[in-house]
Design a protein around this motif. Structure first.
Motif: not given
Length: 383
Positions: A17, A47, A50
């Motif tokens: 991420y 996330s 990323p």
């Protein structure tokens, strides 16, 4: 047992991420394992956007953003039932943990409960970080916690001989194998050097570009870097400071070295060009366990000035491929930088020597050593 029999559950605090040296290393390792026929499943916070696509199958672990202005990183909340069930279904025969965080501790407990051997790799000297955030008194506690963590696994993968010695000094008695680092020689080599790119940044052809490469965060030694450059200025040494990277401390750093050129975040071949276009690489960080950026500079035929710490000792041949200075010796750094700025022959010879040494650092060989260690640990446990 062969590589094709391996089922590795890898636990990482940051797999993709946010881009950093540790997760670049882990992704390259997973790529090598998959190429050899091993099965790998990665567990890490994720996330929505990323920094780069993950190598291998990535399972998202619940997490929260770190406080204190470092919200680009996340802290996983251990191993909840959903994740534990996924691990059960995957049925690993080896667990690899890459950080002594809550997720890493949960993974070690899982391994111990299920009789699965656990390998831990050491990537970040977390105990040194507290020095840069006004809580240095916590360093002995951090060391004690890490000693306990790494003493509770079957094997530790340390990136350098000095890092292995540090772990031994802490009292870690677990078997330690060296897992060095490689470099992308196609990307980092002297042919990438570009005077045109330098000129576009306002660096004259005859100016010595002293470079910094890395995330702009306090623990990279930005304060020491700035002080050393001030000392160099006071001596009237002609040079230009070139900063490659971004981070939360950028504004502070720019105020400290106002005459520096900030090239921003670079990646891919653009990063190779930026590194090769330096004349001297200056790395005062004491938080590195290996110093990937130092190796990249060496591969690009750029001589290095670095702190006498775990990221440089054993990698740099002092006086041959670069110069090593005691971590807080500002005038010592200025001496080393001045020598490279004013002694063209030494700068050239050190760069060439570094390039020759870096040629031996190959990811294929280095990651095969990890795979071999996995098999060794499993066989040792079976006996």
């Amino acid at each position: 047992m062969q590589a094709t029999d391996l089922r590795v559950a890898l636990f990482s605090g940051n797999y993709n991420y946010t881009r950093d040296g540790a997760n670049q290393t882990l992704n390259l390792l997973v790529g090598h394992l998959l190429k050899r026929g091993a099965k790998v499943r990665i567990y890490s916070p994720t996330s929505r956007r990323p920094a780069f696509p993950p190598t291998g199958d990535l399972v998202s672990v619940p997490s929260v953003k770190l406080p204190g202005g470092r919200d680009e990183y996340k802290l996983a909340w251990g191993m909840p039932a959903r994740v534990r069930q996924d691990v059960d279904a995957f049925a690993p025969n080896l667990i690899h943990v890459s950080a002594p965080d809550l997720l890493g501790h949960a993974a070690v407990r899982y391994g111990r409960t299920h009789g699965i051997p656990v390998v831990a790799s050491y990537h970040t000297r977390f105990e040194t970080y507290v020095r840069y955030y006004g809580i240095g008194f916590l360093e002995p506690i951090m060391i004690s916690l890490q000693k306990k963590f790494y003493s509770n696994v079957d094997e530790v993968l340390a990136p350098s001989q000095m890092m292995g010695e540090i772990l031994r000094d802490w009292g870690v008695e677990t078997s330690i194998t060296r897992w060095s680092r490689g470099v992308n020689h196609d990307r980092f080599n002297p042919s990438r050097r570009s005077l045109e790119w330098r000129r576009s940044l306002g660096i004259a052809d005859d100016e010595i570009a002293v470079g910094f490469l890395g995330r702009l965060v306090k623990e990279k030694g930005l304060d020491v870097f700035a002080q050393a450059m001030h000392a160099l200025d006071m001596r009237g040494v002609r040079h230009k400071t070139l900063v490659v990277g971004e981070g939360p401390a950028r504004d502070w750093f720019a105020k400290e070295i106002p005459d520096a050129v900030f090239a921003g975040f670079q990646t891919g071949d653009d990063l190779g060009r930026a590194v090769a276009s330096m004349d001297v690489f200056f790395n005062p960080s004491v938080t590195e366990t290996f110093g990937n950026v130092t190796l990249e500079a060496m591969a690009a035929q750029v001589p290095v000035v670095a702190a006498r710490a775990s990221g440089a000792v054993g990698l740099i041949d002092d006086g041959v491929t670069g110069l090593i200075v005691d971590p807080t010796d500002i005038q010592g750094y200025a001496d080393a930088l001045q020598r490279f700025c004013e002694d063209d022959a030494f700068r050239l010879s050190a760069g060439q020597a570094g390039h020759a040494k870096a040629a031996g650092y190959l990811w294929e060989t280095i990651n095969q050593a990890v795979l071999d260690t996995y098999l060794k640990v499993i066989e040792r446990r079976a006996r």
